[in-house]
Design an enzyme around this catalytic site. Sequence first.
Site, PDB file in Angstrom:
ATOM      1  N   SER A 127       1.033  -1.184   0.005  1.00 19.36           N
ATOM      2  CA  SER A 127      -0.296   0.075  -0.167  1.00 19.36           C
ATOM      3  C   SER A 127       0.912   1.267   0.371  1.00 19.36           C
ATOM      4  CB  SER A 127      -1.067  -0.382   1.171  1.00 19.36           C
ATOM      5  OG  SER A 127      -1.809   0.717   1.429  1.00 19.36           O
ATOM      6  N   TYR A 152      -2.038  -0.901  11.225  1.00 22.10           N
ATOM      7  CA  TYR A 152      -2.657  -2.078   9.655  1.00 22.10           C
ATOM      8  C   TYR A 152      -0.934  -1.512   8.671  1.00 22.10           C
ATOM      9  CZ  TYR A 152      -3.495  -1.582   4.964  1.00 22.10           C
ATOM     10  OH  TYR A 152      -3.990  -2.228   3.865  1.00 22.10           O
ATOM     11  N   LYS A 156       1.259  -3.322   6.560  1.00 15.28           N
ATOM     12  CA  LYS A 156       2.296  -3.466   5.424  1.00 15.28           C
ATOM     13  C   LYS A 156       3.312  -3.307   5.366  1.00 15.28           C
ATOM     14  CE  LYS A 156      -1.004  -4.596   3.677  1.00 15.28           C
ATOM     15  NZ  LYS A 156      -1.789  -5.335   3.055  1.00 15.28           N
TER      16      LYS A 156
HETATM   17  P1  NAD Z   1     -10.988  -6.956   1.298  1.00 16.18           P
HETATM   18  O1  NAD Z   1     -10.585  -7.115   3.192  1.00 16.18           O
HETATM   19  O2  NAD Z   1     -12.601  -6.639   0.204  1.00 16.18           O
HETATM   20  O3  NAD Z   1     -10.620  -8.759   0.709  1.00 16.18           O
HETATM   21  C1  NAD Z   1      -9.528  -9.114   1.531  1.00 16.18           C
HETATM   22  C2  NAD Z   1      -9.789 -10.858   2.562  1.00 16.18           C
HETATM   23  O4  NAD Z   1      -9.384 -11.492   2.707  1.00 16.18           O
HETATM   24  C3  NAD Z   1     -11.658 -10.961   2.368  1.00 16.18           C
HETATM   25  O5  NAD Z   1     -12.446 -11.533   2.177  1.00 16.18           O
HETATM   26  C4  NAD Z   1     -11.615 -11.184   3.832  1.00 16.18           C
HETATM   27  O6  NAD Z   1     -11.914 -11.965   4.191  1.00 16.18           O
HETATM   28  C5  NAD Z   1      -9.932 -11.982   3.686  1.00 16.18           C
HETATM   29  N1  NAD Z   1      -9.126 -12.559   4.764  1.00 16.18           N
HETATM   30  C6  NAD Z   1      -8.648 -11.514   5.329  1.00 16.18           C
HETATM   31  N2  NAD Z   1      -8.358 -12.716   6.881  1.00 16.18           N
HETATM   32  C7  NAD Z   1      -7.714 -13.348   6.348  1.00 16.18           C
HETATM   33  C8  NAD Z   1      -7.211 -14.168   6.618  1.00 16.18           C
HETATM   34  N3  NAD Z   1      -6.286 -15.079   7.805  1.00 16.18           N
HETATM   35  N4  NAD Z   1      -7.551 -16.209   6.193  1.00 16.18           N
HETATM   36  C9  NAD Z   1      -8.196 -16.199   4.832  1.00 16.18           C
HETATM   37  N5  NAD Z   1      -8.876 -15.123   4.596  1.00 16.18           N
HETATM   38  C10 NAD Z   1      -8.217 -14.148   5.114  1.00 16.18           C
HETATM   39  O7  NAD Z   1     -10.003  -6.048   0.874  1.00 16.18           O
HETATM   40  P2  NAD Z   1      -9.030  -5.193  -0.131  1.00 16.18           P
HETATM   41  O8  NAD Z   1     -10.055  -4.292  -0.210  1.00 16.18           O
HETATM   42  O9  NAD Z   1      -9.951  -6.400  -1.676  1.00 16.18           O
HETATM   43  O10 NAD Z   1      -7.418  -5.533   0.321  1.00 16.18           O
HETATM   44  C11 NAD Z   1      -6.778  -6.893  -0.284  1.00 16.18           C
HETATM   45  C12 NAD Z   1      -5.573  -6.204  -0.206  1.00 16.18           C
HETATM   46  O11 NAD Z   1      -5.111  -5.285  -0.394  1.00 16.18           O
HETATM   47  C13 NAD Z   1      -5.430  -6.523   1.159  1.00 16.18           C
HETATM   48  O12 NAD Z   1      -4.102  -6.976   1.771  1.00 16.18           O
HETATM   49  C14 NAD Z   1      -4.629  -4.989   2.168  1.00 16.18           C
HETATM   50  O13 NAD Z   1      -4.610  -3.967   2.636  1.00 16.18           O
HETATM   51  C15 NAD Z   1      -4.183  -4.419   0.391  1.00 16.18           C
HETATM   52  N6  NAD Z   1      -5.095  -3.171   0.089  1.00 16.18           N
HETATM   53  C16 NAD Z   1      -6.312  -2.904  -0.180  1.00 16.18           C
HETATM   54  C17 NAD Z   1      -6.326  -1.083  -0.390  1.00 16.18           C
HETATM   55  C18 NAD Z   1      -7.329  -0.895  -0.719  1.00 16.18           C
HETATM   56  O14 NAD Z   1      -7.919   0.960  -0.499  1.00 16.18           O
HETATM   57  N7  NAD Z   1      -8.540  -1.738  -0.645  1.00 16.18           N
HETATM   58  C19 NAD Z   1      -5.132   0.013  -0.632  1.00 16.18           C
HETATM   59  C20 NAD Z   1      -3.665  -1.323  -0.317  1.00 16.18           C
HETATM   60  C21 NAD Z   1      -3.765  -1.803   0.077  1.00 16.18           C
HETATM   61  C1  WQD Z   2      -9.626   9.384   0.597  1.00 14.82           C
HETATM   62  C2  WQD Z   2      -9.423  10.565   1.038  1.00 14.82           C
HETATM   63  C3  WQD Z   2     -10.208  11.413   3.981  1.00 14.82           C
HETATM   64  C4  WQD Z   2     -13.614   9.817   3.483  1.00 14.82           C
HETATM   65  C5  WQD Z   2      -7.174   4.826   2.927  1.00 14.82           C
HETATM   66  C6  WQD Z   2      -6.024   4.263   3.954  1.00 14.82           C
HETATM   67  C7  WQD Z   2      -4.298   3.617   3.748  1.00 14.82           C
HETATM   68  C8  WQD Z   2      -5.792   2.678   2.309  1.00 14.82           C
HETATM   69  C9  WQD Z   2      -6.423   3.369   1.361  1.00 14.82           C
HETATM   70  C10 WQD Z   2      -4.863   0.526   2.314  1.00 14.82           C
HETATM   71  C11 WQD Z   2      -8.691  11.361   2.557  1.00 14.82           C
HETATM   72  C12 WQD Z   2     -11.444  11.705   2.889  1.00 14.82           C
HETATM   73  C13 WQD Z   2     -12.628  10.005   4.037  1.00 14.82           C
HETATM   74  C14 WQD Z   2     -15.538  10.551   4.843  1.00 14.82           C
HETATM   75  C15 WQD Z   2     -13.786  11.977   3.469  1.00 14.82           C
HETATM   76  N1  WQD Z   2      -5.181   1.514   2.513  1.00 14.82           N
HETATM   77  N2  WQD Z   2     -12.903  11.062   3.368  1.00 14.82           N
HETATM   78  N3  WQD Z   2     -14.669  11.843   4.242  1.00 14.82           N
HETATM   79  O1  WQD Z   2      -7.400   8.055   3.738  1.00 14.82           O
HETATM   80  O2  WQD Z   2      -6.205   7.997   1.309  1.00 14.82           O
HETATM   81  O3  WQD Z   2      -5.897   5.735   2.355  1.00 14.82           O
HETATM   82  O4  WQD Z   2      -7.441   3.267   2.454  1.00 14.82           O
HETATM   83  O5  WQD Z   2      -3.925   0.360   2.621  1.00 14.82           O
HETATM   84  O6  WQD Z   2      -3.913   2.690   4.220  1.00 14.82           O
HETATM   85  O7  WQD Z   2      -5.431   4.675   4.942  1.00 14.82           O
HETATM   86  O8  WQD Z   2      -8.394   6.786   1.741  1.00 14.82           O
HETATM   87  O9  WQD Z   2     -10.791   6.143   1.236  1.00 14.82           O
HETATM   88  O10 WQD Z   2     -10.331   6.981   3.828  1.00 14.82           O
HETATM   89  O11 WQD Z   2     -10.017   8.698   1.929  1.00 14.82           O
HETATM   90  O12 WQD Z   2     -13.347  13.346   3.365  1.00 14.82           O
HETATM   91  O13 WQD Z   2     -15.921  10.340   4.290  1.00 14.82           O
HETATM   92  O14 WQD Z   2     -11.530  11.272   1.668  1.00 14.82           O
HETATM   93  O15 WQD Z   2      -9.380  12.404   4.683  1.00 14.82           O
HETATM   94  O16 WQD Z   2      -8.465  12.420   1.881  1.00 14.82           O
HETATM   95  P1  WQD Z   2      -6.886   6.493   2.478  1.00 14.82           P
HETATM   96  P2  WQD Z   2      -9.699   7.625   1.909  1.00 14.82           P
END
Ligand code: NAD
Ligand code: WQD
Length: 342
Positions: A127, A152, A156
Amino acid sequence: MSKKILVTGGTGYIGSHTVVELQKSGYDVVVVDNLSNSSIEVLDNIEEITGKKPHFEKFDLAERDKTDNFFKQHPNIDAVIHFAASKAVGESVEKPLLYYRNNLVSLINLMECQIKYNVPNIVFSSSCTVYGQPEKLPVTETTPRKDAESPYGNTKRVNEDILHDTISANPNLRGIALRYFNPIGAHPSALIGELPLGIPQNLVPFITQTAAGIREELKVFGDDYDTPDGSAIRDYINVVDLAKAHVVAIERLLNGKNRQNYEVFNLGTGRGVSVLEMVKGFEKVTGVKLQYKIVDRRAGDIEKIWADTTYANEELGWKAEEGLEETLHSAWNWEKRIRGIQ
Ligand code: NAD
Ligand code: WQD
């Protein structure tokens, strides 16, 4: 014979879109998920899109015996894409041990099994959170990582270190960490998308739920940042574009095109967009007027970040294609489908 890919977290948001793209590219996909943050019906919807239901096994990857048993039963896996993790930043502050256990132990178990059962390739979901608030924008892969703002975020960073160190010590292993910026949107079919449990923490699900009448109003967190309109800036990446990058990363590993055994790529669009621009963009593309009000900054938020995508574009040969408006439209179509809105 098609190559077999284990997708952990494959019923989740990004995982399900990636399963679709892998299947479309001819891969045989096995999904493992404990369904802690997703539902089993996602598999039917994947089947509706691709015509093929992926093989599914439900268990917790933090359980070493079950993970080991899985690899014993599936001796022919060519690569792993590891999405499974807990991802709610706020919850991780309240329950750090849950996050450290789930996110660290799962990767350790997986990699131990990869070594034991000779599965050489792994793609990992990292991330942009590892950069914190960078001094210089846009962010390249060599921008220094910062101390994490949350448990969290720290998982990462530590997971990247686990990958780096384990791959250095095991020359048969190869891995790619993909640092996602802000994934948004849904599959154009509206059959799969993001399904947050409870009140959404992320911007786009909050916008679509407000438009659907589930939330009263969107709170815009801060309009006094040092940005053109005062609201915070992020790099929002379409989830299907993001999913496609995983197919490219898998091909790079399977074809031995990687330059180093451990590599890192930023996955973003290269364009920074403010919260208020997101609100206006959503209103424009959907014709729905959003109720919103400006409130104080959210604790722990950074001011602005967007990716330098040169390395991913040139070295991976991948580029984000979808425009922001189409992406917001896809998020709205998904919200409408799951809420039964015409
Ligand atoms: P998500 O929660 O939709 O998907 C993650 C899945 O993993 C879920 O279906 C959950 O049930 C499963 N899971 C969690 N722990 C588990 C375990 N111990 N064993 C088996 N299954 C398990 O999340 P997502 O948004 O699809 O994110 C996927 C990956 O990408 C994550 O590693 C997340 O940290 C990373 N990521 C997400 C974002 C974002 O904003 N969505 C941003 C950066 C990184
Ligand atoms: C985006 C922008 C908020 C909600 C988070 C995690 C990061 C990554 C992605 C996994 C920001 C603003 C949001 C609301 C708002 N996940 N906002 N009103 O904060 O960039 O990142 O998710 O790795 O680790 O920290 O994403 O979608 O929460 O926010 O104004 O109700 O929207 O302040 O500027 P963020 P976000």
